[in-house]
Motif scaffolding. Structure first.
Motif, PDB file in Angstrom:
ATOM      1  N   PRO A  12       0.883  -1.177   0.000  1.00 16.40           N
ATOM      2  CA  PRO A  12       0.000   0.000   0.000  1.00 16.40           C
ATOM      3  C   PRO A  12       0.917   1.223   0.000  1.00 16.40           C
ATOM      4  O   PRO A  12       2.079   1.135   0.412  1.00 16.40           O
ATOM      5  CB  PRO A  12      -0.731  -0.080   1.349  1.00 16.40           C
ATOM      6  CG  PRO A  12      -0.461  -1.443   1.889  1.00 16.40           C
ATOM      7  CD  PRO A  12       0.804  -1.924   1.268  1.00 16.40           C
ATOM      8  N   HIS A  21       6.343   2.940  11.242  1.00 16.87           N
ATOM      9  CA  HIS A  21       6.560   2.041  12.383  1.00 16.87           C
ATOM     10  C   HIS A  21       6.643   0.594  11.894  1.00 16.87           C
ATOM     11  O   HIS A  21       6.581   0.350  10.672  1.00 16.87           O
ATOM     12  CB  HIS A  21       5.489   2.256  13.458  1.00 16.87           C
ATOM     13  CG  HIS A  21       4.073   2.062  12.999  1.00 16.87           C
ATOM     14  ND1 HIS A  21       3.552   0.835  12.701  1.00 16.87           N
ATOM     15  CD2 HIS A  21       3.078   2.960  12.784  1.00 16.87           C
ATOM     16  CE1 HIS A  21       2.293   0.967  12.331  1.00 16.87           C
ATOM     17  NE2 HIS A  21       1.981   2.258  12.358  1.00 16.87           N
ATOM     18  N   GLY A  23       4.573  -1.753  11.826  1.00 19.25           N
ATOM     19  CA  GLY A  23       3.428  -2.197  11.023  1.00 19.25           C
ATOM     20  C   GLY A  23       3.681  -1.935   9.543  1.00 19.25           C
ATOM     21  O   GLY A  23       3.455  -2.800   8.689  1.00 19.25           O
ATOM     22  N   TYR A  26       6.395  -4.174   8.229  1.00 17.11           N
ATOM     23  CA  TYR A  26       5.962  -5.565   8.031  1.00 17.11           C
ATOM     24  C   TYR A  26       5.549  -5.813   6.573  1.00 17.11           C
ATOM     25  O   TYR A  26       6.102  -6.695   5.903  1.00 17.11           O
ATOM     26  CB  TYR A  26       4.812  -5.864   9.002  1.00 17.11           C
ATOM     27  CG  TYR A  26       4.229  -7.251   8.882  1.00 17.11           C
ATOM     28  CD1 TYR A  26       5.044  -8.373   8.814  1.00 17.11           C
ATOM     29  CD2 TYR A  26       2.844  -7.451   8.840  1.00 17.11           C
ATOM     30  CE1 TYR A  26       4.506  -9.652   8.711  1.00 17.11           C
ATOM     31  CE2 TYR A  26       2.299  -8.711   8.751  1.00 17.11           C
ATOM     32  CZ  TYR A  26       3.131  -9.809   8.678  1.00 17.11           C
ATOM     33  OH  TYR A  26       2.590 -11.064   8.581  1.00 17.11           O
ATOM     34  N   TRP A 226      -8.979   8.114  -2.114  1.00 14.52           N
ATOM     35  CA  TRP A 226      -8.764   6.693  -2.416  1.00 14.52           C
ATOM     36  C   TRP A 226      -8.667   6.433  -3.928  1.00 14.52           C
ATOM     37  O   TRP A 226      -7.915   5.557  -4.353  1.00 14.52           O
ATOM     38  CB  TRP A 226      -9.834   5.813  -1.766  1.00 14.52           C
ATOM     39  CG  TRP A 226      -9.425   5.389  -0.383  1.00 14.52           C
ATOM     40  CD1 TRP A 226      -9.857   5.911   0.797  1.00 14.52           C
ATOM     41  CD2 TRP A 226      -8.485   4.357  -0.046  1.00 14.52           C
ATOM     42  NE1 TRP A 226      -9.243   5.280   1.852  1.00 14.52           N
ATOM     43  CE2 TRP A 226      -8.400   4.312   1.362  1.00 14.52           C
ATOM     44  CE3 TRP A 226      -7.705   3.464  -0.784  1.00 14.52           C
ATOM     45  CZ2 TRP A 226      -7.570   3.423   2.043  1.00 14.52           C
ATOM     46  CZ3 TRP A 226      -6.878   2.575  -0.101  1.00 14.52           C
ATOM     47  CH2 TRP A 226      -6.818   2.566   1.292  1.00 14.52           C
ATOM     48  N   ASN A 232      -2.141   4.915  -8.022  1.00 17.63           N
ATOM     49  CA  ASN A 232      -0.665   4.898  -8.008  1.00 17.63           C
ATOM     50  C   ASN A 232      -0.099   3.617  -8.605  1.00 17.63           C
ATOM     51  O   ASN A 232       0.982   3.610  -9.185  1.00 17.63           O
ATOM     52  CB  ASN A 232      -0.138   5.074  -6.577  1.00 17.63           C
ATOM     53  CG  ASN A 232       0.116   3.748  -5.869  1.00 17.63           C
ATOM     54  OD1 ASN A 232       1.203   3.166  -5.959  1.00 17.63           O
ATOM     55  ND2 ASN A 232      -0.904   3.221  -5.186  1.00 17.63           N
ATOM     56  N   GLY A 262      -2.733  -4.608   4.239  1.00 19.94           N
ATOM     57  CA  GLY A 262      -3.260  -5.013   5.533  1.00 19.94           C
ATOM     58  C   GLY A 262      -4.761  -5.241   5.388  1.00 19.94           C
ATOM     59  O   GLY A 262      -5.410  -4.642   4.527  1.00 19.94           O
ATOM     60  N   TRP A 293      -2.862  -8.046  11.330  1.00 23.51           N
ATOM     61  CA  TRP A 293      -2.258  -6.900  12.004  1.00 23.51           C
ATOM     62  C   TRP A 293      -1.164  -7.325  12.973  1.00 23.51           C
ATOM     63  O   TRP A 293      -1.255  -8.380  13.617  1.00 23.51           O
ATOM     64  CB  TRP A 293      -3.307  -6.152  12.824  1.00 23.51           C
ATOM     65  CG  TRP A 293      -4.253  -5.385  11.979  1.00 23.51           C
ATOM     66  CD1 TRP A 293      -4.056  -4.935  10.705  1.00 23.51           C
ATOM     67  CD2 TRP A 293      -5.576  -4.975  12.352  1.00 23.51           C
ATOM     68  NE1 TRP A 293      -5.164  -4.257  10.275  1.00 23.51           N
ATOM     69  CE2 TRP A 293      -6.106  -4.266  11.266  1.00 23.51           C
ATOM     70  CE3 TRP A 293      -6.352  -5.120  13.506  1.00 23.51           C
ATOM     71  CZ2 TRP A 293      -7.374  -3.722  11.288  1.00 23.51           C
ATOM     72  CZ3 TRP A 293      -7.613  -4.573  13.527  1.00 23.51           C
ATOM     73  CH2 TRP A 293      -8.116  -3.881  12.423  1.00 23.51           C
TER      74      TRP A 293
END
Ligand code: MSP
Length: 693
Positions: A12, A21, A23, A26, A226, A232, A262, A293
């Motif tokens: 994303p 961070h 997250g 990951y 969105w 993109n 996610g 998550w």
């Protein structure tokens, strides 16, 4: 055009309202591992990541920070980029939605939707969640967002709509004909149920703020963030470009093979995005894969919950590969998984320092010692033993199993299978006792020693090749130590037992995974503490980052038992020590600065049922609207509070009062004997979101 061997994977694009961070790291690490493996398998791989920089949320965050949205976006986008560089992420492109190439491409997509007759003008009145940048169908004023729980805001404005309702049947047909389009199964079912419940047309422009891509031909409107963001994936590979090479790039790489995301943004990717593409008559991505998550202290790691951990705290202390291995091995991909510093250290010590580290250093050290650093070969002088063949067979099975599991995105199981082989080889070494064989005289013993060490080294080579996408830095080192050169040149399709070149010269043998000692957890926690925004000024007292392994005892290759008890540091649950108050009870300015106080505007207030003292307030603090539960009902009528400016402590961890989550505290004096609350207020007019210091 034959696109047979291309592979296009995306993360994303991350919002720039929050600093990166673990997250974010990951998803990016997962994509990096997949991309590296695909390259190793000979695919022409294109890996895209980037930042999502428009929309009301970013505009408000910039205002709160007292800067322009562009400057704000520039600085956070640079942080994402710097982190990904530091993490060695092998992306081919980093797209920012504020770049001209993206704006041009997104407008091109809009024009196509319009030309095909899927866009019309209307008026939207309804609820909007600024945090998720999502329209909330069926919600009433004051309702919370069903996804993030924040209070929705009422939007009433003229805008453009996309005829999403026209695509329900086509989408359902696509899901049915392409069972792998949405993965895993649970997400697929969720999306199918959502589409079956009926699709309403979607508002795709906003006209009450400016920070976005102007709608072609009607610049009073900006594109819904969105629609802007999803495009993109096409604009980065050339959609809308006049440049020939860019157009060829689009033909080459689009459609994407994998959009990795996610789970919370599945609807945008598996419903809206394919509908936009169908409308524009562009091919659909082959798969949308949603992972779970990362939880910290039992809830989703996120800026707003205040429970984030920065990737740097792990990688500066333990290295990139440790974080990668931990995330891919510990979490069952697709499900939620917990992060903790002690779990990272335990995994590192058991799987890397103990299992793989031991196998590598003891095997290579013995080849150096007994064969002068030249790879020995099983000699026909002595018959092979069953144990040798067992390792060979297991290695061959592991290659097949690992490949299958990894390609099914079952990273934890793939790694588990490779580490089962590592454990078997370590056990084999303990049972075959090459260090004892080496002490015996005669050619036969020398031949036996050669077979044992060849078997161990060959198995090590197999595991290293398989593990490379997950452990790129360490696998490259082991590969060099095995005397095999640059691992990125290895063609993984060729991997099979028996390829270690006879007589090949080993490189310099050094331990790759020194054990982590007990201070490692504290070092990571301390770094985390020092990086928290309010403590940023404390750099003079900061402990310098300690490189991975420093202060740790290197493994003792030839003698350390492979399955001995791991010396994992004990669970250190306590947070890093808070700065102690001085004996006179005074705190430093740095401690004070940790408290984030902001001016907020009460938008809604009501009594909490069954609680005499509590009011539920919705307070606009500039960047968002917060729900705060405050014990001020004895002094204030709810209706009189609406429209009043208050001071709120904005960085308190959320807590539940009477089942309602309270996100902040209203500052009030406690007056008189009965301690009646009196709200802090200002004589001058102050802007919403202004910081108190
Ligand atoms: N900007 C949108 C995405 C637009 S894509 C066209 C967005 N950005 S985000 O910054 O909120 O990033 C969300 C993504 O970051 C998640 O979908 C996930 O990939 C990753 N993660 C952020 N926090 C995470 C966890 N706590 N755990 C796992 N992944 C996390 O949504």
């Amino acid at each position: 055009m034959d696109k047979g061997n291309k592979f296009y994977i995306t993360t994303p694009i991350y919002y720039v309202n929050a600093r990166p961070h673990i997250g974010h790291a990951y998803t990016t690490i997962v994509c990096d591992a997949v991309a590296r493996r695909k390259r190793m398998l000979g695919y022409d791989t294109y890996f895209l990541t980037g930042t999502d920089e428009h929309g009301q949320k970013i505009e408000r965050s910039a205002t709160t920070a007292g800067t322009t949205p562009q400057k704000f976006a520039d600085s956070v986008a640079a942080e994402f980029r710097a982190l990904f560089e530091k993490m060695g992420i092998s992306y081919n492109d980093f797209i920012r939605t504020t770049e001209p190439r993206h704006k041009q491409g997104a407008q091109e997509l809009w024009k196509r939707l319009q030309e095909k007759g899927f866009i019309y003008k209307g008026t939207y009145t309804g609820q909007y969640c600024v945090h998720d940048e999502a329209y909330i169908d069926g919600a009433k004023p004051g309702d919370p967002c069903p996804d993030c729980g924040r209070i929705t805001e009422t939007v009433s404005e003229e805008n453009y709509y996309f005829k999403l309702s026209a695509f329900a049947d086509k989408l359902l047909k696509h899901y049915q004909q392409n069972p792998d389009f949405i993965r895993p199964e649970t997400r697929r079912n969720e999306v199918i149920a959502f589409v079956k419940s009926g699709l309403r047309d979607l508002s795709v422009s906003r006209s009450t703020f400016k920070w976005g891509i102007p709608v072609p031909g009607d610049p009073k409107h900006v594109m819904y963030v969105w629609l802007d963001a999803l495009s993109n994936y096409c604009t980065a590979v050339g959609l809308g470009s006049k440049d020939k090479e860019e157009q060829q790039k689009f033909d080459r790489y689009w459609p994407a093979d994998v959009h990795m995301i996610g789970k919370e943004i599945i609807r945008f990717h598996a419903v809206y995005w394919p509908a936009f593409l169908m409308a524009a008559e562009l091919p659909l991505p082959r798969a949308v894969i949603a992972h779970g998550w990362l939880l910290f202290e039992e809830s989703k790691m996120s800026k707003s919950r205040g429970n984030i951990v920065r990737a740097e705290s792990v990688i500066d202390v333990m290295g990139n590969d440790t974080l990668r291995y931990f995330l891919l091995r510990e979490i069952a991909f697709g499900q939620d998984g917990s992060f903790s510093f002690d779990a990272v250290v335990q995994r590192y010590n058991s799987d890397l320092a103990n299992d793989l580290g031991n196998l590598s250093s003891r095997t290579l050290t013995m080849i150096n010692r007994y064969f002068g650093g030249s790879v020995p070969y099983p000699s026909p002088l002595v018959a092979k033993r069953d144990a040798d063949d067992t390792i060979r067979d297991q290695a061959q099975r592991t290659i097949a199993e690992f490949n299958q599991l990894f390609d099914e995105y079952q990273f934890n199981r793939a790694l588990e299978s490779a580490w089962t082989l590592v454990a078997s080889v370590n056990k084999y070494l303990v049972e075959q006792e090459p260090w004892i064989v080496s002490e015996k005289e005669g050619e036969e013993n020398k031949a036996r020693l050669a077979t044992i060490l060849y078997t161990a080294a060959e198995a090590l080579r197999v595991v290293t090749a398989l593990a490379y996408p997950v452990l790129p830095e360490s696998a490259a080192k082991i590969w060099l130590q095995l005397g095999l050169g640059d691992i990125t040149k290895f063609d993984l399709r060729e991997l099979k037992w028996g390829q270690l070149p006879l007589g090949g010269k080993l490189g310099k043998v050094e331990p790759v995974f020194p054990r982590a000692d007990k201070s490692t957890i504290e070092r990571m926690q301390q770094m985390e503490q020092e990086r928290k925004p309010a403590a940023a000024a404390q750099t003079s007292t900061a402990t310098a980052p300690v490189p991975a392994g420093e202060g740790a005892r290197p493994g003792q290759p030839a003698t350390q038992a492979a399955h001995g008890p791991t010396e994992a540091a004990p669970a250190a649950k306590a947070a890093a020590p808070a700065a102690a108050a001085a004996p006179d009870g005074k705190i430093s300015i740095d401690d004070f600065l940790k408290v984030e106080m902001r001016v907020g505007l009460v938008k809604h207030a009501e009594k909490v049922k069954g609680a005499d003292k509590l009011l539920r307030l919705e307070v606009d603090i500039g960047s968002e609207v917060r729900q705060v539960v405050a014990g001020i009902a004895v002094a204030y009528e709810p209706e009189k509070l609406i429209g009043r400016k208050v001071v709120i402590v904005a960085n308190l961890a959320p807590r539940k009062l009477r089942g309602l989550e309270s996100n902040g505290m209203i500052v009030a004096a406690s007056a008189g004997e009965d301690g009646k609350p009196v709200l802090a207020s200002f004589l001058e007019d102050v802007p919403i979101g202004a910081k108190l210091k």
